[in-house]
Design an enzyme around this catalytic site. Sequence first.
Site, PDB file in Angstrom:
ATOM      1  N   GLY A  52       0.819  -1.209   0.000  1.00 29.53           N
ATOM      2  CA  GLY A  52       0.000   0.000   0.000  1.00 29.53           C
ATOM      3  C   GLY A  52       0.851   1.256   0.000  1.00 29.53           C
ATOM      4  O   GLY A  52       0.541   2.235  -0.677  1.00 29.53           O
ATOM      5  N   TYR A 241      -3.038   8.502   3.457  1.00 26.32           N
ATOM      6  CA  TYR A 241      -3.728   8.763   4.723  1.00 26.32           C
ATOM      7  C   TYR A 241      -5.210   8.772   4.409  1.00 26.32           C
ATOM      8  O   TYR A 241      -5.839   9.822   4.324  1.00 26.32           O
ATOM      9  CB  TYR A 241      -3.285  10.092   5.349  1.00 26.32           C
ATOM     10  CG  TYR A 241      -1.845  10.100   5.812  1.00 26.32           C
ATOM     11  CD1 TYR A 241      -1.213   8.912   6.180  1.00 26.32           C
ATOM     12  CD2 TYR A 241      -1.126  11.278   5.891  1.00 26.32           C
ATOM     13  CE1 TYR A 241       0.103   8.916   6.601  1.00 26.32           C
ATOM     14  CE2 TYR A 241       0.186  11.291   6.317  1.00 26.32           C
ATOM     15  CZ  TYR A 241       0.800  10.105   6.665  1.00 26.32           C
ATOM     16  OH  TYR A 241       2.103  10.117   7.083  1.00 26.32           O
TER      17      TYR A 241
HETATM   18  C1  FAD Z   1       1.782   3.990  11.887  1.00 26.43           C
HETATM   19  C2  FAD Z   1       1.744   4.530  10.493  1.00 26.43           C
HETATM   20  C3  FAD Z   1       2.753   5.374  10.048  1.00 26.43           C
HETATM   21  C4  FAD Z   1       2.734   5.853   8.736  1.00 26.43           C
HETATM   22  N1  FAD Z   1       3.746   6.666   8.314  1.00 26.43           N
HETATM   23  C5  FAD Z   1       3.759   7.096   7.033  1.00 26.43           C
HETATM   24  C6  FAD Z   1       4.831   7.902   6.539  1.00 26.43           C
HETATM   25  O1  FAD Z   1       5.765   8.230   7.246  1.00 26.43           O
HETATM   26  N2  FAD Z   1       4.796   8.294   5.252  1.00 26.43           N
HETATM   27  C7  FAD Z   1       3.777   7.930   4.412  1.00 26.43           C
HETATM   28  O2  FAD Z   1       3.836   8.285   3.219  1.00 26.43           O
HETATM   29  N3  FAD Z   1       2.742   7.176   4.849  1.00 26.43           N
HETATM   30  C8  FAD Z   1       2.706   6.759   6.125  1.00 26.43           C
HETATM   31  N4  FAD Z   1       1.664   5.999   6.579  1.00 26.43           N
HETATM   32  C9  FAD Z   1       0.549   5.717   5.670  1.00 26.43           C
HETATM   33  C10 FAD Z   1       0.803   4.400   4.898  1.00 26.43           C
HETATM   34  O3  FAD Z   1       1.638   4.727   3.794  1.00 26.43           O
HETATM   35  C11 FAD Z   1      -0.556   3.865   4.377  1.00 26.43           C
HETATM   36  O4  FAD Z   1      -1.349   3.503   5.489  1.00 26.43           O
HETATM   37  C12 FAD Z   1      -0.378   2.686   3.454  1.00 26.43           C
HETATM   38  O5  FAD Z   1      -1.576   2.483   2.732  1.00 26.43           O
HETATM   39  C13 FAD Z   1      -0.002   1.412   4.193  1.00 26.43           C
HETATM   40  O6  FAD Z   1       0.110   0.358   3.292  1.00 26.43           O
HETATM   41  P1  FAD Z   1      -0.078  -1.160   3.840  1.00 26.43           P
HETATM   42  O7  FAD Z   1       0.247  -2.074   2.708  1.00 26.43           O
HETATM   43  O8  FAD Z   1       0.656  -1.303   5.132  1.00 26.43           O
HETATM   44  O9  FAD Z   1      -1.630  -1.162   4.246  1.00 26.43           O
HETATM   45  P2  FAD Z   1      -2.880  -1.979   3.692  1.00 26.43           P
HETATM   46  O10 FAD Z   1      -4.032  -1.476   4.511  1.00 26.43           O
HETATM   47  O11 FAD Z   1      -2.586  -3.432   3.693  1.00 26.43           O
HETATM   48  O12 FAD Z   1      -3.027  -1.490   2.212  1.00 26.43           O
HETATM   49  C14 FAD Z   1      -3.431  -0.178   1.894  1.00 26.43           C
HETATM   50  C15 FAD Z   1      -4.123  -0.197   0.526  1.00 26.43           C
HETATM   51  O13 FAD Z   1      -3.216  -0.649  -0.465  1.00 26.43           O
HETATM   52  C16 FAD Z   1      -3.707  -1.833  -1.090  1.00 26.43           C
HETATM   53  N5  FAD Z   1      -2.598  -2.758  -1.248  1.00 26.43           N
HETATM   54  C17 FAD Z   1      -1.780  -3.246  -0.284  1.00 26.43           C
HETATM   55  N6  FAD Z   1      -0.894  -4.102  -0.807  1.00 26.43           N
HETATM   56  C18 FAD Z   1      -1.157  -4.159  -2.124  1.00 26.43           C
HETATM   57  C19 FAD Z   1      -0.593  -4.885  -3.215  1.00 26.43           C
HETATM   58  N7  FAD Z   1       0.416  -5.731  -3.029  1.00 26.43           N
HETATM   59  N8  FAD Z   1      -1.121  -4.725  -4.456  1.00 26.43           N
HETATM   60  C20 FAD Z   1      -2.164  -3.877  -4.658  1.00 26.43           C
HETATM   61  N9  FAD Z   1      -2.741  -3.156  -3.683  1.00 26.43           N
HETATM   62  C21 FAD Z   1      -2.241  -3.313  -2.413  1.00 26.43           C
HETATM   63  C22 FAD Z   1      -4.759  -2.394  -0.160  1.00 26.43           C
HETATM   64  O14 FAD Z   1      -5.768  -3.093  -0.894  1.00 26.43           O
HETATM   65  C23 FAD Z   1      -5.322  -1.151   0.478  1.00 26.43           C
HETATM   66  O15 FAD Z   1      -6.323  -0.556  -0.321  1.00 26.43           O
HETATM   67  C24 FAD Z   1       1.671   5.505   7.875  1.00 26.43           C
HETATM   68  C25 FAD Z   1       0.650   4.660   8.337  1.00 26.43           C
HETATM   69  C26 FAD Z   1       0.692   4.169   9.622  1.00 26.43           C
HETATM   70  C27 FAD Z   1      -0.404   3.242  10.084  1.00 26.43           C
END
Ligand code: FAD
Length: 300
Positions: A52, A241
């Site tokens: 994500g 976000y």
């Molecule tokens: C504690 C915390 C700190 C953060 N700090 C930052 C920061 O410093 N800078 C910043 O830019 N952002 C930050 N974020 C935001 C973060 O970038 C987003 O929450 C991001 O979507 C997280 O991706 P994920 O794969 O962990 O989450 P998920 O909830 O698993 O995925 C998010 C979205 O992406 C999709 N997705 C995930 N993996 C794939 C894949 N392989 N193929 C296609 N789609 C996919 C999912 O379907 C969903 O819609 C932070 C978030 C948190 C919770």
Amino acid sequence: MRNLRTISIDTRGNTAWIQTGATLGEVYYTIAATSRTLAFPAGVCPTVGVGGHFSGGGYGMISRKHGIAVDNIIDAVIINADGEILNRDSMGEDLFWAIRGGGGTSFGIVVAFKVNLVTIPETVTVFNVSRTLEQNATQIVHKWQYISDKIDENLLLRLFIISVRSPAASNGNRTIQASFTSLYLGRVEDLLPIMEQKFPELGLVEQDCIEMSWIESTLFFSYSYTATFVSKSPRAAYFNYRDLDIGRNNIEGNTKYRQASVWGFKYFEINFNRLVRVKTKVDPSNFFRNEQSVPPLSSN
Ligand SMILES: Cc1cc2nc3c(=O)[nH]c(=O)nc-3n(C[C@H](O)[C@H](O)[C@H](O)COP(=O)(O)OP(=O)(O)OC[C@H]3O[C@@H](n4cnc5c(N)ncnc54)[C@H](O)[C@@H]3O)c2cc1C
């Protein structure tokens, strides 16, 4: 995706293939275990997932100098709605563009990203300096607005504003505190003259600063992560976000372009139209959909 978390680093080409089930912490650790002078510009929190985060943007503490995660993606492997496994060549530049900022979620399942790694000094400097209203925070924040995007690009001055109990008050009164959580890609001896010249109001001194390696700094900043900011008039948002209050798709069935553009333009502005065109081409049956996925035009 948790079983797909392999990270392969090519130190000769300064590139890496990163499977999307890996966390940022695993990415940073693996890079640091390979080289003290290679890094990747992405977010501050080690538990965030690559899938994500990379597909939606990905900014962090070295982004002023090195851009955000999507700026450094050079190839990807994706499974589309027909179950085909495609790379950059076979998916084409439109889809490759869409999954670098438009989020992977609307377009397929990204299995891995290939990225360029960036070169950083062996030693970086961090500091976290706080000032309350009584310590001139208003004037300091005012100045920060004018210099933070122009100061030496090796320096990222991140600002958090929170309410705290006033240190000067015995009666429990509260005050506003501005915290400057910052990273400089270099040594303290080079940082101090920059701060003295461009931001003397903060009063940074050597004792505020800690020199460490880049990987140690990633831990320093993840402890101090606090909050995100919400823009107003117009209210817009950063796709990573996620903000469901700015609009959402229908819970069941398809969603019309007009309805989706209410939230879509707030994330992507005019790029939303291009994302809709890519979606229409690569997933016309809207197989990949959720409350804020880009709709295909054919669903209207
Ligand atoms: C504690 C915390 C700190 C953060 N700090 C930052 C920061 O410093 N800078 C910043 O830019 N952002 C930050 N974020 C935001 C973060 O970038 C987003 O929450 C991001 O979507 C997280 O991706 P994920 O794969 O962990 O989450 P998920 O909830 O698993 O995925 C998010 C979205 O992406 C999709 N997705 C995930 N993996 C794939 C894949 N392989 N193929 C296609 N789609 C996919 C999912 O379907 C969903 O819609 C932070 C978030 C948190 C919770």
